[in-house]
Design a protein around this motif. Structure first.
Motif, PDB file in Angstrom:
ATOM      1  N   GLY A 186       0.733  -1.096  -0.113  1.00 55.31           N
ATOM      2  CA  GLY A 186       0.016  -0.031  -0.196  1.00 55.31           C
ATOM      3  C   GLY A 186       0.812   1.203   0.028  1.00 55.31           C
ATOM      4  O   GLY A 186       2.025   1.536  -0.443  1.00 55.31           O
ATOM      5  N   LEU A 187       0.348   2.284   0.435  1.00 55.19           N
ATOM      6  CA  LEU A 187       0.915   3.549   0.693  1.00 55.19           C
ATOM      7  C   LEU A 187       2.187   3.721   1.570  1.00 55.19           C
ATOM      8  O   LEU A 187       3.028   4.252   1.396  1.00 55.19           O
ATOM      9  N   GLU A 188       2.283   2.676   2.589  1.00 60.99           N
ATOM     10  CA  GLU A 188       3.463   2.536   3.361  1.00 60.99           C
ATOM     11  C   GLU A 188       4.797   2.438   2.505  1.00 60.99           C
ATOM     12  O   GLU A 188       5.798   3.012   2.737  1.00 60.99           O
ATOM     13  N   GLU A 189       4.344   1.493   1.306  1.00 60.65           N
ATOM     14  CA  GLU A 189       5.409   1.271   0.381  1.00 60.65           C
ATOM     15  C   GLU A 189       5.621   2.128  -0.554  1.00 60.65           C
ATOM     16  O   GLU A 189       6.749   2.552  -0.781  1.00 60.65           O
ATOM     17  N   VAL A 190       4.576   2.614  -1.203  1.00 59.69           N
ATOM     18  CA  VAL A 190       4.721   3.583  -2.187  1.00 59.69           C
ATOM     19  C   VAL A 190       5.344   4.847  -1.773  1.00 59.69           C
ATOM     20  O   VAL A 190       6.027   5.323  -2.363  1.00 59.69           O
ATOM     21  N   LEU A 191       5.016   5.090  -0.421  1.00 60.05           N
ATOM     22  CA  LEU A 191       5.331   6.712   0.059  1.00 60.05           C
ATOM     23  C   LEU A 191       6.837   6.525   1.060  1.00 60.05           C
ATOM     24  O   LEU A 191       7.048   7.331   1.827  1.00 60.05           O
ATOM     25  N   GLN A 192       7.332   5.303   0.799  1.00 64.38           N
ATOM     26  CA  GLN A 192       8.511   4.847   1.723  1.00 64.38           C
ATOM     27  C   GLN A 192       9.482   5.966   2.068  1.00 64.38           C
ATOM     28  O   GLN A 192       9.848   6.744   3.302  1.00 64.38           O
TER      29      GLN A 192
END
Length: 662
Positions: free
Chosen positions: A305-311
């Protein structure tokens, strides 16, 4: 009489002294030989520039052998200058070193007997963040050239030969993900790291400790048997989010210790799981790819999710101290200190409470849903059901629990809002819009249709278009066709559209075009190759069957021109993005949009619901999927699209979500 004698003596002494001084002044001083003029030499700037270029490139051997003056080379041999500096750079994670100097005046003169001073600035990145300091670089003229005076303080402030260098790294807090109203979707909360001092630990309590920490006894053994462990060391076992009763029970186990730590928290757990994703220990592959970015095996990183996309945006910047243990003073001082910098807080267009309401309305049945603002393209909800609880992954999910979720027949790890599905009759309004705009579909003109199925030519073979009901009274106009999802009506209308205008019309609505969206979404398609292979396939596609596949977020966007009189906006997820990215316009006239909205209200009445919209049932790999796209007619600023795999009153679910909105 004695006093008088004393004064006389003093007087004569004074006269003698004065006379001597006068005689000394009167005597001519011998002439001093004039000072020899000192010889000016070429500017040292070229040597400075070359030395600094080698420094920036890390070429310490050449710096030492070619540019250091004799005194420096004698004091700091190659081991001190080259090897120590290389080891320190590796220890401190030195990268992007940048040394600059201040240029001298153009008319400056340089004397071989005078040192040449240059102001320099040293900066680099390290494991505790950026380091920057100013120094004066001195050059001496020796052997008919300029050479550099150097000492270890050019590596780090206050560093001297023999000092021991250590670091204390403090990670910057991970940035939060919040919704449009500032409500946390992924935040930081307090947790506890539980550790054991081996020499004090009661081994008979190992099973109890494992149960309280949610780990296996083998995990505890593995932690305690690490090579560095000593009997008196505190050995971290696991991090937990624990209530007070659990902490109290842990405290009764002799040899355990508790320390507060920051842990990731997901307040909306299952409802937003596929949007937020979760954090977990860095994988071996990630570590290999990101090793040059300061990552270590201890880092937690975004895994979905965004945790990965926005790392990189969420990742905090480390701070801490570079510490010098002085050899001479037997003291410990700080050379450099940086405050950690928290990661960015990212605000989404998502309304977390609306997302929760939609997820609740879906009752964790397999499906997907999306909600948008049709006037801006802002994504207000993006749901995949059922979800999972991301909190179970913090700091690490047990293998048994992971396998349980992975083997769940409802597939909670599968992100349905990112996939595409056969849409069925919810595409009929788009077919109608293209037909009306092309001038081939008159909404008021009725069409006589008999029977349950139909084919245009016998050459279609066994292929026929089938409609849900055959008891609808003729003639069938657009309103009736939409209310009762008459696939034969829309097949005939699509075949009436000239040339390739139906395909072109679908492409204008975004079919075949990848969505520019932070979370990767599968592209909606007309067919596998983007064209119609036959008349039958075109006729089937008019009601969202055949090879047509649509993404749930794109489907919500498809309906927005009906509420915006022809304007289609690109979907947005970040509040920081510029509002209203126009995707296409003039897709539908205001008059034709009004006709479709009236039919949507009639459909709602026929379904017995208080909202307007379009329902439909599609066949997906031999199974039924139920669809509904709707909005409140009194406040059409929110479109909700929903798909449920299986039998469900999906229109009631959408109504439930919309009814709770003010």
């Amino acid at each position: 009489m004695m006093e008088k004698t004393k004064l006389t003596a003093i007087f004569f002494a004074f006269i003698l002294l004065l006379t001597a001084c006068q005689q000394e002044e009167a005597e001519p001083t011998p002439e001093q030989p004039p000072e020899e003029p000192t010889e000016t030499v070429e500017s040292p700037e070229g040597r400075v520039a070359d030395f600094i270029e080698l420094w920036n490139n890390g070429d310490f051997p050449t710096m030492h052998s070619t540019y250091l003056n004799q005194g420096t080379q004698t004091v700091y041999g190659e081991a001190n200058f080259v090897i120590w500096q290389q080891e320190l750079h590796k220890q401190l994670g030195v990268e992007n070193i940048n040394v600059t100097y201040t240029k001298p005046d153009e008319d400056a003169e340089w004397n071989q007997d005078q040192p040449a001073d240059f102001k320099i600035n040293v900066s680099f990145d390290s494991i505790i963040g950026p380091v920057e300091f100013n120094k004066t670089l001195t050059l001496l003229y020796e052997q008919e050239d300029w050479f550099v005076e150097w000492d270890p303080s050019f590596i780090l402030p206050n560093l001297e030969a023999g000092d021991q260098v250590t670091t204390a790294v403090v990670e910057g807090a991970r940035g939060e993900i919040v919704d449009r109203n500032g409500k946390a979707m992924a935040s930081n909360s307090e947790g506890y790291e539980i550790g054991v001092v081996p020499e004090n630990f009661d081994l008979s309590k190992k099973q109890q400790l494992a149960q309280l920490l949610g780990v296996t006894e083998e995990t505890i053994d593995g932690r305690l048997n690490q090579p560095w462990v000593q009997p008196h060391y505190l050995v971290p076992i696991a991090q937990i989010k624990a209530d007070q009763s659990t902490l109290d029970e842990l405290f009764t186990i002799r040899g355990t210790k508790q320390e507060k730590v920051v842990m990731r928290n997901y307040p909306y757990n299952r409802a937003l799981s596929h949007v937020t994703g979760y954090v977990g220990p860095i994988t071996a592959q990630q570590l290999a790819e990101w090793s040059d970015q300061g990552y270590t095996t201890e880092n937690l990183v975004g895994r979905q999710g965004l945790e990965e996309v926005l790392q990189e945006r969420l990742r905090g910047k480390a701070g801490g101290r570079i510490i010098l243990k002085k050899q001479r003073e037997n003291a410990v001082i700080t050379s450099v200190e940086n405050e950690p910098v928290p990661g960015e807080t990212v605000t989404l267009t998502i309304d977390a409470e609306l997302q929760k309401k939609i997820y609740t309305a879906m009752k964790e049945q397999p499906g997907a849903s999306a909600a948008i603002d049709p006037t801006t393209g802002e994504t207000l909800a993006l749901v995949s059901s059922p979800g999972f609880d991301p909190n179970e992954f913090v700091p690490n999910i047990t293998t048994s629990r992971f396998q349980e979720l992975a083997n769940d027949p409802l597939q909670p790890f599968f992100n349905r809002f990112a996939a595409v599905y056969t849409p069925g009759p919810v595409i009929q309004p788009i077919t109608a819009a293209i037909g009306m705009e092309s001038g081939t579909l008159d909404p008021a003109e009725g069409m006589d249709i008999t029977g349950k199925s139909w084919q245009r030519y016998r050459s279609w073979g066994d292929f026929r278009i089938t409609r849900p009901r055959e008891d609808i009274k003729n003639p069938i106009d657009l309103n009736k066709a939409l209310v009762y999802s008459d696939a034969i009506y829309f097949a005939r209308q699509a075949l009436n559209i000239q040339d390739n205008d139906f395909q072109t019309g679908l492409e204008k609505f975004g079919f075949g075009e990848a969505l520019e969206f932070p979370i990767e979404l599968t592209t909606s398609r007309i067919s596998k190759d983007g064209t119609f292979g036959s008349e039958g396939q075109l006729a089937d596609t008019a009601s969202g069957q055949g090879q047509m596949q649509v993404n749930i977020l794109h489907l919500a966007n498809l309906y927005s021109p009906i509420l915006t009189d022809g304007k289609l906006y690109k979907p947005m997820l970040y509040v920081s993005d510029e509002k209203s990215h126009l995707w296409n316009e003039n897709l539908l006239s205001a008059a034709n949009a009004k006709i479709l909205r009236k039919s949507f209200s009639n459909t709602g009445e026929q379904l017995g619901i208080e909202i307007a919209g379009k329902s439909g049932t599609a066949n997906e790999r031999g199974k039924q999927t139920k669809w509904f796209v709707g909005y409140q007619a009194s406040n059409p600023k929110l479109i909700v699209s929903m798909m449920i795999q299986g039998d469900a009153r999906v229109e009631k679910m959408v109504e439930q979500a919309l009814d709770t909105e003010e």
